[in-house]
Design an enzyme around this catalytic site. Sequence first.
Site, mmCIF file in Angstrom:
data_model
loop_
_atom_site.group_PDB
_atom_site.id
_atom_site.type_symbol
_atom_site.label_atom_id
_atom_site.label_comp_id
_atom_site.label_asym_id
_atom_site.label_seq_id
_atom_site.Cartn_x
_atom_site.Cartn_y
_atom_site.Cartn_z
ATOM 1 N N GLU A 1 7.591 -5.099 4.277
ATOM 2 C CA GLU A 1 8.814 -4.595 3.693
ATOM 3 C C GLU A 1 9.786 -4.003 4.878
ATOM 4 O OE1 GLU A 1 6.800 -1.610 0.937
ATOM 5 O OE2 GLU A 1 7.432 -0.359 2.439
ATOM 6 N N CYS B 1 14.433 0.161 9.441
ATOM 7 C CA CYS B 1 12.969 0.465 9.755
ATOM 8 C C CYS B 1 12.115 -0.861 9.567
ATOM 9 C CB CYS B 1 12.600 1.476 8.881
ATOM 10 S SG CYS B 1 10.723 1.761 9.174
ATOM 11 N N CYS C 1 -2.209 -2.760 7.444
ATOM 12 C CA CYS C 1 -2.503 -1.886 8.793
ATOM 13 C C CYS C 1 -4.026 -1.712 8.781
ATOM 14 C CB CYS C 1 -1.685 -0.957 8.690
ATOM 15 S SG CYS C 1 -1.881 0.232 10.241
ATOM 16 N N CYS D 1 -4.648 5.714 8.428
ATOM 17 C CA CYS D 1 -4.492 7.221 8.061
ATOM 18 C C CYS D 1 -4.657 7.409 6.475
ATOM 19 C CB CYS D 1 -2.974 7.413 8.826
ATOM 20 S SG CYS D 1 -2.731 6.904 10.430
ATOM 21 N N CYS E 1 -1.386 7.305 4.258
ATOM 22 C CA CYS E 1 -0.385 6.169 4.288
ATOM 23 C C CYS E 1 -0.874 5.156 3.208
ATOM 24 C CB CYS E 1 -0.557 5.765 5.818
ATOM 25 S SG CYS E 1 0.677 4.424 6.122
ATOM 26 N N CYS F 1 6.238 4.746 3.263
ATOM 27 C CA CYS F 1 5.595 3.503 4.017
ATOM 28 C C CYS F 1 4.621 2.623 3.070
ATOM 29 C CB CYS F 1 4.865 4.298 5.117
ATOM 30 S SG CYS F 1 4.753 3.207 6.428
#
Length: 387
Positions: free
Chosen positions: A129, A142, A149, A153, A156, A370
């Site tokens: 995205e 962005c 990922c 974290c 997130c 995110c």
Amino acid sequence: MRRHLRKRRTGTHGKTAARGSPFRAKRERENTAVTDMEKRDIKSLTLEELKCDMAELGEKSFRAGQIYQWMHEKLSDGFADMTSLSKNLRRKLEERCEYVCLEAVDRRISAADGTEKYLFRLSDGNVIESVLMRYHHGNSVCISSQAGCRMGCRFCASTLGGLKRSLRPSEMLDQVYRIQKISGERVTHVVVMGTGEPLDNYDNLLRFLRILTGEHGLHISQRNVTVSTYGIVEKMRALAGEKLQITLALSLHASSQEKRKQLMPVAFRYELDDVLEACRYYFAQTGRRITFEYSLVGGVNDTPEDAAGLGRMLAGFNCHVNLIPVNPIRERDYVQSDREVIRAFKNRLEKYGINVTIRREMGRDINGACGQLRRSYIEVREREEQV
Ligand code: SAH
């Protein structure tokens, strides 16, 4: 899903650069797309590399300039558009090269602030995205640097399904190119703050930055580009050595090593002092002020003691702190700090002479956090596959 969005792609999908290409070995190490037949990922090549390719094909070197302009300035959809080239050359390019052109499978526009969220499908079926945000100073995109990922974290959404693979330079560039074409508006700023850890995909990131800001492409000013990292110390130092004029943003999120460990597993790998030292080094090498991102999580890192600790830590540091009210995700029970608490946090930091802003929430009505849109898309697809 908006089926009316362009779906045309040229070239063969899922192919990458030829054996022996300068970035093939690195790509394998970085877990990027796997090759089947060997095709050159032409949009990831620098102008100099393209010139060498043209020489190999027995073409004049000015052809490289033309092709480069079609790809990176005119943002063409494929070789068929490159009408200043002979049919024969276009055919040779089709045979030899892959032309990465992302397929937009969803586009959501926020009723609240006009922010646009895009979901793109890659040639191997992965989805990523990207977001278009409109500010008074221009249009900022962005981008994602990886599909998924692996950094973990806690707050997130991007990290929940793990890392699928790193993105190639062409796939990072094309997020910007498609958005400029689909929205019909010029992109002036780029932030590498979407899904993924850009410094975990270092070589592809650098290539992306060079092509994006180079004078023969979109030529976005380096000063209008921000790369956000969760703090891989040796890569931050390497980036400083490149002496680019981009802004480095560090995801700090805590004022002590112990608290950082609760939110970000990276803190088990690097001492906070070493991360801050790398930030100072970046500033010393580039003259660019560091941005510290601090996502405020209600009751976790938003107390007066946290603010004072952060103030002491950053006092005298030529930097900017961006406070991000945490965007709660379904999978975790983190909550946003109260508005009053955020204000008080900001005021306390300012007492230490620190430059602070509170990030305006944008696109909350369109899965703004995110990785949220990507995640909801993957979940629907998985459910569909189960029935
Ligand atoms: N991996 C890079 C860039 C991607 S995340 C990094 O860590 O910097 C971009 C920023 O958004 C980071 O500061 C990240 O910690 C923050 N972020 C991610 N999810 C968030 C959420 N749900 N609420 C608030 N900030 C979030």
